[in-house]
Design an enzyme around this catalytic site. Sequence first.
Site, mmCIF file in Angstrom:
data_model
loop_
_atom_site.group_PDB
_atom_site.id
_atom_site.type_symbol
_atom_site.label_atom_id
_atom_site.label_comp_id
_atom_site.label_asym_id
_atom_site.label_seq_id
_atom_site.Cartn_x
_atom_site.Cartn_y
_atom_site.Cartn_z
ATOM 1 N N CYS A 165 36.634 33.655 45.162
ATOM 2 C CA CYS A 165 35.754 34.015 44.049
ATOM 3 C C CYS A 165 34.712 32.940 43.787
ATOM 4 C CB CYS A 165 36.597 34.254 42.804
ATOM 5 S SG CYS A 165 37.668 32.853 42.423
ATOM 6 N N GLU A 180 28.470 40.992 44.401
ATOM 7 C CA GLU A 180 29.453 40.158 45.082
ATOM 8 C C GLU A 180 29.771 40.794 46.440
ATOM 9 O OE1 GLU A 180 33.632 40.134 43.774
ATOM 10 O OE2 GLU A 180 33.505 37.955 43.795
HETATM 11 P P1 NAD Z 1 41.080 44.286 42.893
HETATM 12 O O1 NAD Z 1 40.515 44.310 41.531
HETATM 13 O O2 NAD Z 1 40.828 45.432 43.777
HETATM 14 O O3 NAD Z 1 42.654 44.111 42.852
HETATM 15 C C1 NAD Z 1 43.287 43.047 42.197
HETATM 16 C C2 NAD Z 1 44.682 43.474 41.802
HETATM 17 O O4 NAD Z 1 44.606 44.497 40.829
HETATM 18 C C3 NAD Z 1 45.512 44.027 42.935
HETATM 19 O O5 NAD Z 1 46.852 43.618 42.777
HETATM 20 C C4 NAD Z 1 45.390 45.512 42.731
HETATM 21 O O6 NAD Z 1 46.453 46.253 43.270
HETATM 22 C C5 NAD Z 1 45.371 45.601 41.229
HETATM 23 N N1 NAD Z 1 44.765 46.820 40.675
HETATM 24 C C6 NAD Z 1 43.804 47.606 41.229
HETATM 25 N N2 NAD Z 1 43.523 48.652 40.418
HETATM 26 C C7 NAD Z 1 44.308 48.518 39.320
HETATM 27 C C8 NAD Z 1 44.472 49.267 38.126
HETATM 28 N N3 NAD Z 1 43.775 50.381 37.893
HETATM 29 N N4 NAD Z 1 45.361 48.836 37.211
HETATM 30 C C9 NAD Z 1 46.062 47.703 37.422
HETATM 31 N N5 NAD Z 1 45.958 46.962 38.531
HETATM 32 C C10 NAD Z 1 45.088 47.349 39.471
HETATM 33 O O7 NAD Z 1 40.566 42.927 43.548
HETATM 34 P P2 NAD Z 1 40.813 42.432 45.042
HETATM 35 O O8 NAD Z 1 39.904 43.213 45.921
HETATM 36 O O9 NAD Z 1 42.266 42.389 45.324
HETATM 37 O O10 NAD Z 1 40.320 40.932 44.940
HETATM 38 C C11 NAD Z 1 39.016 40.525 45.131
HETATM 39 C C12 NAD Z 1 38.332 40.306 43.800
HETATM 40 O O11 NAD Z 1 39.036 39.331 43.039
HETATM 41 C C13 NAD Z 1 36.934 39.745 43.951
HETATM 42 O O12 NAD Z 1 36.076 40.384 43.039
HETATM 43 C C14 NAD Z 1 37.099 38.283 43.576
HETATM 44 O O13 NAD Z 1 35.948 37.634 43.115
HETATM 45 C C15 NAD Z 1 38.134 38.357 42.515
HETATM 46 N N6 NAD Z 1 38.780 37.057 42.347
HETATM 47 C C16 NAD Z 1 38.544 36.337 41.191
HETATM 48 C C17 NAD Z 1 39.133 35.087 41.015
HETATM 49 C C18 NAD Z 1 38.895 34.261 39.775
HETATM 50 O O14 NAD Z 1 39.694 33.370 39.513
HETATM 51 N N7 NAD Z 1 37.866 34.504 38.988
HETATM 52 C C19 NAD Z 1 39.967 34.571 42.015
HETATM 53 C C20 NAD Z 1 40.162 35.328 43.167
HETATM 54 C C21 NAD Z 1 39.580 36.578 43.305
#
Ligand code: NAD
Length: 488
Positions: free
Chosen positions: A288, A392
């Site tokens: 991120c 992003e």
């Molecule tokens: P995502 O939002 O698709 O998924 C994250 C988690 O949420 C997963 O465990 C997923 O199964 C769950 N999820 C998905 N839909 C959901 C719902 N409706 N209800 C509850 N849970 C749900 O993200 P990703 O693709 O796994 O990760 C990448 C993203 O994470 C990027 O946007 C990245 O920037 C962000 N990120 C942010 C940080 C930070 O600290 N700011 C750190 C790492 C990653």
Amino acid sequence: AMAHSEALLVLENFIGGKFVPCSSYIDSYNPSTGGVYCRVPDSGKEEVEAAVKAAKDAFPIWSSKSPLERSQILNKLADLIEHDLEAFAQAESKDQGKTIMFARTVDIPRAAYNFRFFASSILHHTTECTEMANMGCVHYTSRVPVGVAGLISPWNLPLYLLTWKIAPAIACGNTVVAKPSEMTSVTAWMMCKLLEKAGVPHGVVNVVFGTGAKAGEALVCHPDVPLISFTGSTLTAQRITEKSAPHCKRLSLELGGKNPAIIFDDADLTPCILTTLRSSFANQGEICLCTSRIFVQKGIYSEFLRRFVAEAKKWKVGNPSDPAVDMGALISKEHLEKVRSYVKKAQAEGARVLCGEGVDPLTLPAVNQKGYFMLPTVIAEVKDESCCMQEEIFGPVTCVVAFDTEEEVIKRANSVKYGLAATVWSSNVGRVHRVAQRLQSGLVWTNCWLVRDLNLPFGGMKASGIGREGAKDSYEFFTEVKTITIKH
Ligand code: NAD
């Protein structure tokens, strides 16, 4: 030859201190081969219900332990993870596509350190006290754990980010139900095997595996989970906010970024170039905090670009288990296609792709032919309004553009919906300080990147999140505060 199904790892949920099978499973892939790596429980309401119940039952005993007792258990867990560091690193690399070197030196050491850090910091908090002598009153604050914490984490730094939530949650005396990403569940499952040995009582840490739509949403909607700590995309965070609103849940949201690097003409270019390569392409650009917009002052623009591209071409992409490789595979076929589509869009808009995707040949070992690989890609002459400069991408793609003045670059750097992390490169301390003050960014690194002191707040502004994590911030998030007044 061994039958394929025999070699397949099958994960189970961890509920109330026991591994329990699930009625249905989903496939999880090895991104570097494109083959199925393991089967992950496809949990839903029923499994989440059982996990929340186990966590509720464990809460009275766990929350009444002293901080010192909890601290000792967290330290023991850190020891056990460190003891198995190599096995964890191998699993994380295979499951996520990241290089074994990154897993060995960043992901797993940090996962262990997360427990060690909160084992220590929980011992050092003090609460507030004020006096109103004229009223004969003393006021003080008291902090208590909240209850069952719901923890949801993404696929890019699987165990690292999950433990960054589990550690402060349980250190504060909460019990948890964690839901790792369905694409990277293996190391969380491995950690469950260590909990009993570390002395974590049954039900304090429960892990349900499955998709966001089923398992994640069941957790978010559960009435007995008053607090959700989420790291992931901004879109999912909006959905979680909506779904949790009827319950007035406490939310911590760590989301996406579109992080700028601002490079002034008085910057020390050699360390700047090497660090900006890392900040653009480390972990395949799937952090991120990764840089994806590089603003370079006019006078050094062509020199920077020439040297930056020459260095990017040296990055070795290949089998993640090869310790000489700099970049592994992207998380999934869909994600790879999405990242590639941004490069195509930029080209269609007239931008120049200077190296990487579509420009240079990518040669891979035979076993990796079906893996989800791409080369570090540098794009120039992109307009600020382009989707490549606004959205992003979360892959190994970075855009380089020129700027004239300090005033101009601050405005352009701030002209995106995100506000997570920025880097500023200059040897003029006054300038560095002025620019850092004016950037809309939760984190500003000057003349460095990714140097973290876990004591201090971590998190984003604008669409990059709500709330902060860190020694004090996580303690405040994972506890309820009461103000008590005593009159004599
Ligand atoms: P995502 O939002 O698709 O998924 C994250 C988690 O949420 C997963 O465990 C997923 O199964 C769950 N999820 C998905 N839909 C959901 C719902 N409706 N209800 C509850 N849970 C749900 O993200 P990703 O693709 O796994 O990760 C990448 C993203 O994470 C990027 O946007 C990245 O920037 C962000 N990120 C942010 C940080 C930070 O600290 N700011 C750190 C790492 C990653």
